[in-house]
Each structure stands twice: as C-alpha cells, then as structure tokens.
Design a protein around this motif. Sequence first.
Motif, PDB file in Angstrom:
ATOM      1  N   ARG A 115      -6.349  -7.582 -23.715  1.00  0.00           N
ATOM      2  CA  ARG A 115      -5.929  -8.861 -24.235  1.00  0.00           C
ATOM      3  C   ARG A 115      -6.236  -8.956 -25.826  1.00  0.00           C
ATOM      4  NH1 ARG A 115      -8.393 -12.283 -21.179  1.00  0.00           N
ATOM      5  NH2 ARG A 115      -6.465 -12.960 -20.131  1.00  0.00           N
ATOM      6  N   ASP A 116      -7.159  -8.178 -26.291  1.00  0.00           N
ATOM      7  CA  ASP A 116      -7.497  -8.171 -27.533  1.00  0.00           C
ATOM      8  C   ASP A 116      -6.429  -7.400 -28.348  1.00  0.00           C
ATOM      9  OD1 ASP A 116      -9.421 -10.014 -27.181  1.00  0.00           O
ATOM     10  OD2 ASP A 116     -11.217  -8.370 -27.264  1.00  0.00           O
ATOM     11  N   HIS A 117      -6.181  -6.210 -27.699  1.00  0.00           N
ATOM     12  CA  HIS A 117      -5.112  -5.407 -28.163  1.00  0.00           C
ATOM     13  C   HIS A 117      -3.766  -5.891 -28.081  1.00  0.00           C
ATOM     14  CE1 HIS A 117      -8.970  -3.135 -28.257  1.00  0.00           C
ATOM     15  NE2 HIS A 117      -8.256  -2.400 -29.398  1.00  0.00           N
ATOM     16  N   GLY A 118      -3.313  -6.883 -27.499  1.00  0.00           N
ATOM     17  CA  GLY A 118      -1.983  -7.155 -27.167  1.00  0.00           C
ATOM     18  C   GLY A 118      -1.227  -6.514 -26.195  1.00  0.00           C
ATOM     19  N   GLU A 119      -2.110  -5.755 -25.272  1.00  0.00           N
ATOM     20  CA  GLU A 119      -1.461  -5.256 -24.360  1.00  0.00           C
ATOM     21  C   GLU A 119      -1.470  -5.874 -22.869  1.00  0.00           C
ATOM     22  OE1 GLU A 119      -3.979  -1.542 -24.098  1.00  0.00           O
ATOM     23  OE2 GLU A 119      -3.605  -0.801 -26.033  1.00  0.00           O
ATOM     24  N   LEU A 120      -1.805  -7.081 -22.943  1.00  0.00           N
ATOM     25  CA  LEU A 120      -1.596  -7.978 -21.601  1.00  0.00           C
ATOM     26  C   LEU A 120      -0.286  -8.425 -21.527  1.00  0.00           C
ATOM     27  CD1 LEU A 120      -3.769  -8.399 -19.265  1.00  0.00           C
ATOM     28  CD2 LEU A 120      -4.551 -10.646 -20.737  1.00  0.00           C
ATOM     29  N   VAL A 121       0.592  -7.718 -21.045  1.00  0.00           N
ATOM     30  CA  VAL A 121       1.956  -8.152 -20.962  1.00  0.00           C
ATOM     31  C   VAL A 121       2.765  -7.802 -19.522  1.00  0.00           C
ATOM     32  CG1 VAL A 121       2.524  -8.136 -23.170  1.00  0.00           C
ATOM     33  CG2 VAL A 121       2.935  -6.016 -22.012  1.00  0.00           C
ATOM     34  N   GLY A 122       3.870  -8.247 -19.266  1.00  0.00           N
ATOM     35  CA  GLY A 122       4.265  -8.259 -17.984  1.00  0.00           C
ATOM     36  C   GLY A 122       3.608  -8.382 -16.722  1.00  0.00           C
ATOM     37  N   GLY A 123       3.663  -7.492 -15.896  1.00  0.00           N
ATOM     38  CA  GLY A 123       3.130  -7.823 -14.519  1.00  0.00           C
ATOM     39  C   GLY A 123       1.671  -7.703 -14.720  1.00  0.00           C
ATOM     40  N   PHE A 124       1.117  -6.713 -15.382  1.00  0.00           N
ATOM     41  CA  PHE A 124      -0.322  -6.410 -15.616  1.00  0.00           C
ATOM     42  C   PHE A 124      -1.000  -7.867 -16.050  1.00  0.00           C
ATOM     43  CE2 PHE A 124      -3.764  -4.844 -18.513  1.00  0.00           C
ATOM     44  CZ  PHE A 124      -4.755  -4.895 -17.646  1.00  0.00           C
ATOM     45  N   GLU A 129      -4.563 -12.434 -15.034  1.00  0.00           N
ATOM     46  CA  GLU A 129      -4.742 -13.721 -14.807  1.00  0.00           C
ATOM     47  C   GLU A 129      -4.874 -14.328 -13.344  1.00  0.00           C
ATOM     48  OE1 GLU A 129      -1.105 -15.459 -16.438  1.00  0.00           O
ATOM     49  OE2 GLU A 129      -1.749 -15.285 -18.660  1.00  0.00           O
ATOM     50  N   SER A 130      -4.324 -13.840 -12.498  1.00  0.00           N
ATOM     51  CA  SER A 130      -4.766 -14.176 -11.030  1.00  0.00           C
ATOM     52  C   SER A 130      -6.215 -13.728 -10.671  1.00  0.00           C
ATOM     53  CB  SER A 130      -3.781 -13.295 -10.084  1.00  0.00           C
ATOM     54  OG  SER A 130      -2.351 -13.672 -10.253  1.00  0.00           O
ATOM     55  N   LEU A 131      -6.595 -12.818 -11.427  1.00  0.00           N
ATOM     56  CA  LEU A 131      -7.872 -12.023 -10.996  1.00  0.00           C
ATOM     57  C   LEU A 131      -8.916 -13.023 -11.665  1.00  0.00           C
ATOM     58  CD1 LEU A 131      -9.896 -10.080 -10.030  1.00  0.00           C
ATOM     59  CD2 LEU A 131      -9.704  -8.768 -12.158  1.00  0.00           C
ATOM     60  N   GLU A 132      -8.657 -13.467 -12.952  1.00  0.00           N
ATOM     61  CA  GLU A 132      -9.544 -14.493 -13.692  1.00  0.00           C
ATOM     62  C   GLU A 132      -9.729 -15.746 -13.048  1.00  0.00           C
ATOM     63  OE1 GLU A 132      -8.894 -12.327 -18.348  1.00  0.00           O
ATOM     64  OE2 GLU A 132      -7.854 -14.247 -17.589  1.00  0.00           O
ATOM     65  N   THR A 133      -8.420 -16.281 -12.206  1.00  0.00           N
ATOM     66  CA  THR A 133      -8.569 -17.298 -11.555  1.00  0.00           C
ATOM     67  C   THR A 133      -9.317 -17.497 -10.454  1.00  0.00           C
ATOM     68  OG1 THR A 133      -6.339 -17.971 -12.449  1.00  0.00           O
ATOM     69  CG2 THR A 133      -6.881 -19.132 -10.573  1.00  0.00           C
TER      70      THR A 133
END
Length: 218
Positions: A115-124, A129-133
Amino acid sequence: MTEETPGFEEKSDVPSGATPDDAAEAVENSVKEDSTAPAGDASNEKPAGTAGLTAQLDQVRSALDERTADLQRLQAEYQNYRRRVERDRVTVKEIAVASLLSELLPVLDDVGRARDHGELVGGFKSVAESLETVVAKMGLQQFGKEGEPFDPTIHEALMHSYAPDVTETTCVAILQPGYRIGERTIRPARVAVAEPQPGAQAKAEESEDPDKSEKDSE
C-alpha cells in the motif's frame, strides 16, 4: 321350678313390674352417669410420649439444617466452578485467536508495504482488504503513529536520535506497526525515537525566564 343359668348373676336397676319404656330410660340414665363420672384432672396429666416426640423433632430440625448448609455449600462451589470454566474457556479462545493472528502478521506487513508503494491494486487490493476486514472482526487492532510519546510497554525502539523540536522521547517513525487484541499486545510497534537535544531544555527555560539568566550571570 325355675332353671338358672350357671355363672350369670342378674343385676338390674329396673324395678320389677316396670314397662319396657321404663327399662330403656333406666339404662340410658346409667350410661350417662358412667360417662360423666370424674376421671381425674386431665389438665395436669402429660402424655407419656410427648418428650420423645419433642426430642425426635429437634433431631429432624438439626438434620435439616445440616443438609441445607451442605446444599448451599455445594451450590456455591458449583457457581465458582462454572465461573472458572467460563473464564478458562475465554482465555483459551483468546490464546488460540492470538496464535492464529500472529501467523498472519507478516502477511499484513506485506500488505502495508504494498500500500505504501502504491502496489495495492486490482485483485490483490480486493483480497488484501478482505483479509484486513476478517482480522478486524476477530479483534485485531493496529497501533503506532508518528508523533506519539514513546511507551516502552507497547513500543520497541529500533533507532535512536536527538531532535531540537521534541520535548520528550517521541516516536518519529513507525518502522513496523504494532498489533493488539483487546488489552493483549501480540506485537509491539517497532519505531524510531528521538529525544530532546542535551541542554535544549535548559536553553528553553532560560529563554522563557530572562531574569533568571541575568541573575545567574551576575
């Protein structure tokens, strides 16, 4: 000649030549006299079995009190047992959840770096986000922010420096966030801390009280 019955002696209060009604009345009066004859002062007499019944009643009451005390003690022990079992059950559950979430912390760290590097996109991004929930529903909480005072009970200092703009030991960078479940810390926040520069506090006090500095110089 009259035949007499052996062993029978006739005794009657009925006069000879009386009618049948007179005989019945005489018998009734005789019965009443027998029933009203004094039989002694009953009020002063005490039945022979009363003392024994009283003793038996006292024994029964004593036994009942003992059984009641035993029952109350057993009930208190059972309530304590139930509370102890419930407390142990909650503790075991918390330990199991903490153990599971501890294994997921490296994955959450990877998600945070992505997330800090802007790589948290698409299906990942959706999976992350589901895991964090899910872990949030299980009670996992993240903590550790820049600028908060350093607390050795929840922070682990990995880097140390001095800074002129801090007045106490402060977390200036969060190298790895901490996590807790309720009041249980499962990983401290790993941080870089900064302390006030040596002598900076004295200079600040002198600047706030110039009269004191003039007195010290004299």
